[in-house]
Design an enzyme around this catalytic site. Structure first.
Site, PDB file in Angstrom:
ATOM      1  N   LYS A 112       0.973  -1.127  -0.172  1.00 52.17           N
ATOM      2  CA  LYS A 112       0.094  -0.016   0.056  1.00 52.17           C
ATOM      3  C   LYS A 112       1.070   1.357  -0.027  1.00 52.17           C
ATOM      4  O   LYS A 112       0.658   2.370  -0.610  1.00 52.17           O
ATOM      5  CB  LYS A 112      -0.979   0.083   1.052  1.00 52.17           C
ATOM      6  N   LYS A 194      -2.369  -9.862 -11.014  1.00 50.81           N
ATOM      7  CA  LYS A 194      -3.361 -10.243 -10.105  1.00 50.81           C
ATOM      8  C   LYS A 194      -4.573  -9.281 -10.182  1.00 50.81           C
ATOM      9  O   LYS A 194      -4.306  -8.231 -10.206  1.00 50.81           O
ATOM     10  CB  LYS A 194      -2.927 -10.427  -8.848  1.00 50.81           C
ATOM     11  N   LYS A 197      -8.305  -4.284  -7.034  1.00 49.56           N
ATOM     12  CA  LYS A 197      -8.942  -2.843  -7.438  1.00 49.56           C
ATOM     13  C   LYS A 197      -7.789  -1.710  -7.486  1.00 49.56           C
ATOM     14  O   LYS A 197      -7.750  -1.033  -8.269  1.00 49.56           O
ATOM     15  CB  LYS A 197      -9.753  -2.492  -6.127  1.00 49.56           C
TER      16      LYS A 197
END
Ligand code: TRP
Length: 330
Positions: A112, A194, A197
């Site tokens: 992230k 993969k 979102k």
């Protein structure tokens, strides 16, 4: 020991077919077999979502999606994570048992940050909240996607730490097991990475018509000419077809690839119709649910009531084991 199934449902965006095959389908299948608690993780979503309307909307949307796909409130509990505020308390208690060095090793945290998200403490503590999520209901089995393996490992570690620190002779928390299907470990998105979102490469569960066509048409393939034989096992379209096809269909399409004369355009068309059929009934149920928001809220309210009851049983023991005083009575 009794099996208690626990899992969290993302509410940070529209759910996609990677979420479905990676976790949601297993959630819905397990409701028939075991007591289960499934919650929409809006506290977790707050680590990245600042928009109150969006958070609210996505929470309800996730509930509608689960119900449309076959979640049965008679069999299992579906609720909103923040309807059990005791979670925040347990998270704090677990924070005090978790070395920061463990949190910095979290792959999802590093991912992230690499994506440019702000490194707030919520993002760092994310796996601790997840551990509280699982342990507060006495979860023993956690159906999740393969990317969650490390989080479940951290949860197991936290359960053991707590039990060792406070209640060795009469452990409060079971040490849960992950339930991860290898067969669906990696579901490619339209760019071949993969499906996620954050990569913007998803296909939504309820995408249809022109939107669906556009997404499928942009799936990356190699440039083998139409007439030539193709390798199904290295192709993204075929990887997705496999999720929707039954054995006979899969064999038939595999043969067409290998034989040649079957283009990626053909395969994409087939995939579009498979997705449309596969989620057809769910799509209709969804339309119906959208018209009955009171029903959806009733389901969440009742699930939350049962979730909170179960959580309180554990929290009473936790408060007493840790020496936290309650002076106000109930
Ligand atoms: N982190 C999980 C995910 O990204 C969602 C989640 C939150 C979860 N709490 C959980 C999963 C508890 C299993 C159990 O998919």
């Amino acid at each position: 020991m009794k099996t208690i199934v626990v899992s969290g449902i993302q509410s940070s965006g529209v759910l996609h077919i990677g979420n479905y095959f990676g976790a949601m389908r297993q959630h819905i299948a397990l409701q028939d077999k075991h007591e289960s608690y499934y919650f929409i993780v809006n506290y977790h979503a707050m680590t990245t979502v600042r928009d109150a309307d969006a958070l609210h909307r996505h929470t309800l949307d996730a509930a509608v999606t689960y119900l449309a796909l076959g979640f049965d409130p008679e069999k299992s509990n579906l609720f909103v994570q923040s309807d059990v505020p005791e979670l925040a308390e347990l998270t704090w208690i677990f924070m005090c048992l978790t070395p920061v060095s463990h949190l910095y090793k979290s792959v999802t945290y590093k991912d992230k940050i690499a994506q440019g998200l702000s490194p707030n403490s919520g993002l760092l503590g994310y796996p601790v909240l997840q551990a509280a999520d699982i342990l507060i209901y006495g979860g023993t089995l956690v159906p999740v996607g393969a990317d969650q393996k490390q989080h479940i490992e951290m949860t197991r570690n936290i359960a053991q730490r707590f039990n060792t620190a406070y209640c060795v002779d009469d452990p409060i928390f079971p040490v849960p097991e992950p339930y991860i299907l290898d067969s669906v470990a990696i579901i490619p998105g339209i760019d071949g990475r993969k499906m996620s979102k954050s990569y913007g490469n998803t296909i939504g569960i309820f995408d249809e018509g022109a939107t669906l066509k556009k997404r499928i048409r942009s799936i990356v393939t190699d440039s083998t000419p139409l007439e030539d034989p193709k390798d199904p096992d290295s192709d993204n379209v075929f990887a997705l077809i496999k999720l929707f096809a039954d054995k006979d269909q899969e064999a038939e399409i595999r043969e067409a690839y290998v034989r040649g004369g079957y283009g990626y355009g053909h395969a994409k068309k087939r995939l579009i119709s498979m997705i449309t059929d596969y989620f057809g009934e769910a799509r209709e149920r969804r339309q119906d649910l959208i018209k009955h928001p009171d029903y959806v809220l009733d389901v969440l309210r009742e699930g939350g009531r049962r979730g909170r009851e179960q959580a309180k049983r554990f929290m009473d023991r936790v408060r007493s084991a840790t020496g936290l005083m309650t002076t106000y009575g109930e």
